[in-house]
Write a protein that holds these residues in place. Structure first.
Motif, PDB file in Angstrom:
ATOM      1  N   ILE A 100       7.306  -8.640 -14.955  1.00 61.78           N
ATOM      2  CA  ILE A 100       7.320  -7.685 -14.237  1.00 61.78           C
ATOM      3  C   ILE A 100       7.347  -9.436 -13.374  1.00 61.78           C
ATOM      4  O   ILE A 100       6.312  -9.965 -12.853  1.00 61.78           O
ATOM      5  CB  ILE A 100       6.581  -6.836 -14.923  1.00 61.78           C
ATOM      6  CG1 ILE A 100       6.345  -6.115 -15.504  1.00 61.78           C
ATOM      7  CG2 ILE A 100       6.479  -6.019 -13.078  1.00 61.78           C
ATOM      8  CD1 ILE A 100       6.006  -4.905 -15.307  1.00 61.78           C
ATOM      9  N   PRO A 101       8.152  -9.323 -12.053  1.00 61.41           N
ATOM     10  CA  PRO A 101       7.601  -9.624 -11.081  1.00 61.41           C
ATOM     11  C   PRO A 101       6.410  -9.656 -10.398  1.00 61.41           C
ATOM     12  O   PRO A 101       6.119  -8.358 -10.396  1.00 61.41           O
ATOM     13  CB  PRO A 101       8.651 -10.167  -9.801  1.00 61.41           C
ATOM     14  CG  PRO A 101       9.052  -8.516 -10.406  1.00 61.41           C
ATOM     15  CD  PRO A 101       9.348  -8.038 -11.668  1.00 61.41           C
ATOM     16  N   ASP A 102       6.315 -10.275  -9.191  1.00 59.66           N
ATOM     17  CA  ASP A 102       4.630 -10.306  -8.602  1.00 59.66           C
ATOM     18  C   ASP A 102       4.198  -9.332  -7.688  1.00 59.66           C
ATOM     19  O   ASP A 102       6.221  -8.980  -6.590  1.00 59.66           O
ATOM     20  CB  ASP A 102       4.228 -11.311  -7.571  1.00 59.66           C
ATOM     21  CG  ASP A 102       3.404 -12.178  -8.678  1.00 59.66           C
ATOM     22  OD1 ASP A 102       3.184 -11.834  -9.840  1.00 59.66           O
ATOM     23  OD2 ASP A 102       3.810 -13.830  -8.188  1.00 59.66           O
ATOM     24  N   GLY A 103       4.185  -8.188  -7.029  1.00 64.64           N
ATOM     25  CA  GLY A 103       4.403  -7.178  -6.104  1.00 64.64           C
ATOM     26  C   GLY A 103       5.025  -6.172  -6.668  1.00 64.64           C
ATOM     27  O   GLY A 103       5.114  -4.612  -5.463  1.00 64.64           O
ATOM     28  N   ALA A 104       5.660  -5.738  -8.100  1.00 63.40           N
ATOM     29  CA  ALA A 104       5.974  -4.819  -8.815  1.00 63.40           C
ATOM     30  C   ALA A 104       5.077  -3.613  -8.503  1.00 63.40           C
ATOM     31  O   ALA A 104       4.008  -3.737  -9.003  1.00 63.40           O
ATOM     32  CB  ALA A 104       7.092  -4.755  -9.699  1.00 63.40           C
ATOM     33  N   THR A 105       4.895  -2.358  -8.568  1.00 67.18           N
ATOM     34  CA  THR A 105       4.895  -1.356  -8.617  1.00 67.18           C
ATOM     35  C   THR A 105       4.919  -0.743  -9.757  1.00 67.18           C
ATOM     36  O   THR A 105       5.738  -0.766 -10.587  1.00 67.18           O
ATOM     37  CB  THR A 105       5.060   0.353  -7.612  1.00 67.18           C
ATOM     38  OG1 THR A 105       4.489  -0.433  -6.000  1.00 67.18           O
ATOM     39  CG2 THR A 105       4.379   1.324  -7.967  1.00 67.18           C
ATOM     40  N   VAL A 106       3.959  -0.553 -11.036  1.00 62.93           N
ATOM     41  CA  VAL A 106       3.721  -0.094 -12.114  1.00 62.93           C
ATOM     42  C   VAL A 106       2.455   0.947 -13.050  1.00 62.93           C
ATOM     43  O   VAL A 106       1.994   1.219 -11.454  1.00 62.93           O
ATOM     44  CB  VAL A 106       3.545  -1.440 -12.805  1.00 62.93           C
ATOM     45  CG1 VAL A 106       4.749  -2.258 -12.730  1.00 62.93           C
ATOM     46  CG2 VAL A 106       1.988  -1.674 -12.553  1.00 62.93           C
ATOM     47  N   CYS A 107       2.519   1.300 -13.243  1.00 65.71           N
ATOM     48  CA  CYS A 107       1.418   2.330 -13.824  1.00 65.71           C
ATOM     49  C   CYS A 107       1.179   3.105 -15.919  1.00 65.71           C
ATOM     50  O   CYS A 107       2.823   2.282 -16.357  1.00 65.71           O
ATOM     51  CB  CYS A 107       1.539   3.577 -13.459  1.00 65.71           C
ATOM     52  SG  CYS A 107       3.401   4.266 -14.286  1.00 65.71           S
ATOM     53  N   ASN A 108       0.724   3.581 -16.271  1.00 69.45           N
ATOM     54  CA  ASN A 108       0.475   3.582 -17.268  1.00 69.45           C
ATOM     55  C   ASN A 108       0.449   2.274 -17.948  1.00 69.45           C
ATOM     56  O   ASN A 108       1.131   1.981 -18.815  1.00 69.45           O
ATOM     57  CB  ASN A 108       1.558   4.087 -17.904  1.00 69.45           C
ATOM     58  CG  ASN A 108       0.925   4.766 -19.347  1.00 69.45           C
ATOM     59  OD1 ASN A 108      -0.143   4.975 -20.088  1.00 69.45           O
ATOM     60  ND2 ASN A 108       1.939   5.106 -20.123  1.00 69.45           N
ATOM     61  N   VAL A 109      -0.256   1.203 -17.601  1.00 69.03           N
ATOM     62  CA  VAL A 109      -0.927  -0.203 -17.861  1.00 69.03           C
ATOM     63  C   VAL A 109      -1.504  -0.070 -19.523  1.00 69.03           C
ATOM     64  O   VAL A 109      -2.732   0.862 -19.331  1.00 69.03           O
ATOM     65  CB  VAL A 109      -1.076  -0.933 -16.991  1.00 69.03           C
ATOM     66  CG1 VAL A 109      -1.913  -2.238 -17.209  1.00 69.03           C
ATOM     67  CG2 VAL A 109      -0.747  -0.968 -15.740  1.00 69.03           C
ATOM     68  N   GLU A 110      -1.648  -1.373 -20.742  1.00 69.19           N
ATOM     69  CA  GLU A 110      -2.218  -1.413 -20.825  1.00 69.19           C
ATOM     70  C   GLU A 110      -3.487  -2.462 -21.313  1.00 69.19           C
ATOM     71  O   GLU A 110      -3.042  -3.739 -20.570  1.00 69.19           O
ATOM     72  CB  GLU A 110      -1.269  -2.348 -22.524  1.00 69.19           C
ATOM     73  CG  GLU A 110      -0.586  -0.894 -23.154  1.00 69.19           C
ATOM     74  CD  GLU A 110       0.463  -1.228 -24.575  1.00 69.19           C
ATOM     75  OE1 GLU A 110       0.589  -0.841 -25.034  1.00 69.19           O
ATOM     76  OE2 GLU A 110       0.946  -2.773 -24.672  1.00 69.19           O
ATOM     77  N   GLY A 125      -0.452   7.797  -9.625  1.00 71.14           N
ATOM     78  CA  GLY A 125      -1.243   6.438  -9.284  1.00 71.14           C
ATOM     79  C   GLY A 125      -0.321   5.361  -9.626  1.00 71.14           C
ATOM     80  O   GLY A 125       0.709   5.785 -10.147  1.00 71.14           O
ATOM     81  N   SER A 126      -0.078   3.682  -8.994  1.00 71.60           N
ATOM     82  CA  SER A 126       0.360   3.442  -8.844  1.00 71.60           C
ATOM     83  C   SER A 126      -0.873   1.859  -9.249  1.00 71.60           C
ATOM     84  O   SER A 126      -1.419   2.570  -8.416  1.00 71.60           O
ATOM     85  CB  SER A 126       1.374   3.207  -8.638  1.00 71.60           C
ATOM     86  OG  SER A 126       0.903   3.664  -7.274  1.00 71.60           O
ATOM     87  N   ALA A 127      -0.088   0.823  -9.554  1.00 75.44           N
ATOM     88  CA  ALA A 127      -0.945  -0.403  -9.488  1.00 75.44           C
ATOM     89  C   ALA A 127       0.636  -1.556  -9.011  1.00 75.44           C
ATOM     90  O   ALA A 127       1.591  -1.311  -9.155  1.00 75.44           O
ATOM     91  CB  ALA A 127      -1.605  -0.837 -11.150  1.00 75.44           C
ATOM     92  N   THR A 128      -0.458  -2.341  -8.843  1.00 75.34           N
ATOM     93  CA  THR A 128       0.489  -3.377  -8.068  1.00 75.34           C
ATOM     94  C   THR A 128       0.449  -4.937  -8.861  1.00 75.34           C
ATOM     95  O   THR A 128      -0.859  -5.435  -9.175  1.00 75.34           O
ATOM     96  CB  THR A 128       0.212  -3.796  -6.866  1.00 75.34           C
ATOM     97  OG1 THR A 128       0.069  -2.704  -6.456  1.00 75.34           O
ATOM     98  CG2 THR A 128       1.446  -4.669  -6.355  1.00 75.34           C
ATOM     99  N   ILE A 129       0.837  -5.168  -9.378  1.00 72.85           N
ATOM    100  CA  ILE A 129       1.300  -6.833  -9.918  1.00 72.85           C
ATOM    101  C   ILE A 129       0.723  -7.821  -8.721  1.00 72.85           C
ATOM    102  O   ILE A 129       1.593  -7.813  -7.783  1.00 72.85           O
ATOM    103  CB  ILE A 129       2.286  -6.879 -10.763  1.00 72.85           C
ATOM    104  CG1 ILE A 129       3.206  -5.998 -11.836  1.00 72.85           C
ATOM    105  CG2 ILE A 129       2.282  -8.608 -11.238  1.00 72.85           C
ATOM    106  CD1 ILE A 129       1.767  -5.554 -13.036  1.00 72.85           C
ATOM    107  N   PHE A 130       0.011  -8.467  -9.070  1.00 69.68           N
ATOM    108  CA  PHE A 130      -1.099  -9.410  -8.122  1.00 69.68           C
ATOM    109  C   PHE A 130      -0.016 -11.152  -8.129  1.00 69.68           C
ATOM    110  O   PHE A 130       0.568 -11.086  -7.141  1.00 69.68           O
ATOM    111  CB  PHE A 130      -1.969  -9.050  -7.816  1.00 69.68           C
ATOM    112  CG  PHE A 130      -3.383 -10.118  -6.876  1.00 69.68           C
ATOM    113  CD1 PHE A 130      -2.444  -9.597  -5.758  1.00 69.68           C
ATOM    114  CD2 PHE A 130      -3.390 -11.080  -6.516  1.00 69.68           C
ATOM    115  CE1 PHE A 130      -3.325  -9.884  -4.501  1.00 69.68           C
ATOM    116  CE2 PHE A 130      -4.229 -11.547  -5.233  1.00 69.68           C
ATOM    117  CZ  PHE A 130      -4.033 -11.097  -4.368  1.00 69.68           C
ATOM    118  N   SER A 131      -0.729 -11.392  -8.999  1.00 71.18           N
ATOM    119  CA  SER A 131      -0.426 -12.640  -9.453  1.00 71.18           C
ATOM    120  C   SER A 131      -0.167 -12.974 -11.051  1.00 71.18           C
ATOM    121  O   SER A 131      -0.480 -12.521 -12.013  1.00 71.18           O
ATOM    122  CB  SER A 131      -0.983 -13.842  -8.543  1.00 71.18           C
ATOM    123  OG  SER A 131      -2.365 -13.256  -9.462  1.00 71.18           O
TER     124      SER A 131
END
Length: 243
Positions: A100-110, A125-131
């Motif tokens: 998943i590229p940086d800056g993408a919005t994700v959820c339900n993360v393991e 809710g949502s999280a962001t792939i930082f680096s």
């Protein structure tokens, strides 16, 4: 003989303080597929589960197996979801965070690979792939904290549906009680000074007042362990004068 305080009875964990198990549908998480494989699922229905604000998507794979996963915003009945390393970066697809590229919005993360998703499962809710780094993939959580995860851990693209449900006002006390009851939370909560002396250490008296120090020791007995427990400091914070 006195009465056990509410906090002591809650700590004992009686049935009246536990969340109800009725109305639960199934475990909401990713099925344990081989990481290198590619699987496609069809969304059959969007359902509601008791005690959960975010809706669930009922999906069926080509082999006939049925699973339930949290539904992302915009997911509809009849849509298809992809599971695997080669899945496209589109809404609802489940991919390892390493792809998943940086800056993408994700959820339900393991948090750990294979747990089906334990992070960012609240409605809206949502999280962001930082680096991406040598130690793993850094994800910025909704709380603002950063978590470094194993590259194999999976996440779902998009934002969870049901956002803003917590902002909806309760129109009656009974509705709020049922909402809290489904989550195993106590409502209403009565102040200690409003109770009788036999029911709470802060109760009793000609008027509502604590009548004693509200700070108690960490080793206080259960019947007296109410108020500010092992507080380092109390009172209003005072600003330091600048020189």
């Amino acid at each position: 003989m006195g009465k056990r305080p509410l906090v002591r009875r809650r700590g004992r964990g009686g049935s009246q303080f536990r969340a109800a198990t009725t109305g639960k549908i199934a475990r909401a998480g990713y099925p344990n597929f081989p990481l290198a494989g590619s699987h496609t699922a069809l969304v059959l229905d969007i359902v509601h589960e008791r005690g959960r604000d975010a809706p669930l998507a009922k999906i069926r794979f080509k082999d006939g197996s049925v699973s339930f996963v949290p539904a992302v915003l915009g997911l509809q009945v009849g849509d298809s979801m992809q599971f695997g390393l080669k899945s496209s970066i589109e809404r609802g697809n489940v991919i390892s965070v390493q792809n998943i590229p940086d800056g993408a919005t994700v959820c339900n993360v393991e948090r750990h690979y294979g747990d089906g998703g334990t992070l960012v499962k609240a409605a809206g809710g949502s999280a962001t792939i930082f680096s991406h780094g040598e130690n793993g993939v850094t994800v910025k959580l909704p709380s603002g904290q950063f978590a470094t995860l194993h590259p194999r851990n999976r996440a779902m693209i998009g934002t969870l549906a049901g956002g803003g449900v917590s902002e909806r006002p309760f129109m009656s006390a009974g509705g709020k009680w049922r909402n809290f009851r489904s989550r195993g939370r106590k409502y209403p909560i009565v102040r200690g000074v409003a109770q009788a002396a036999y029911a709470h250490p802060h109760g009793g008296g000609r008027h509502q007042h604590v009548g004693q120090s509200s700070t108690v020791s960490r080793d206080a007995p259960p019947g007296a362990k109410v108020g500010s427990i092992a507080a380092r400091k109390t009172g209003r914070a005072r600003l330091k004068k600048r020189n």
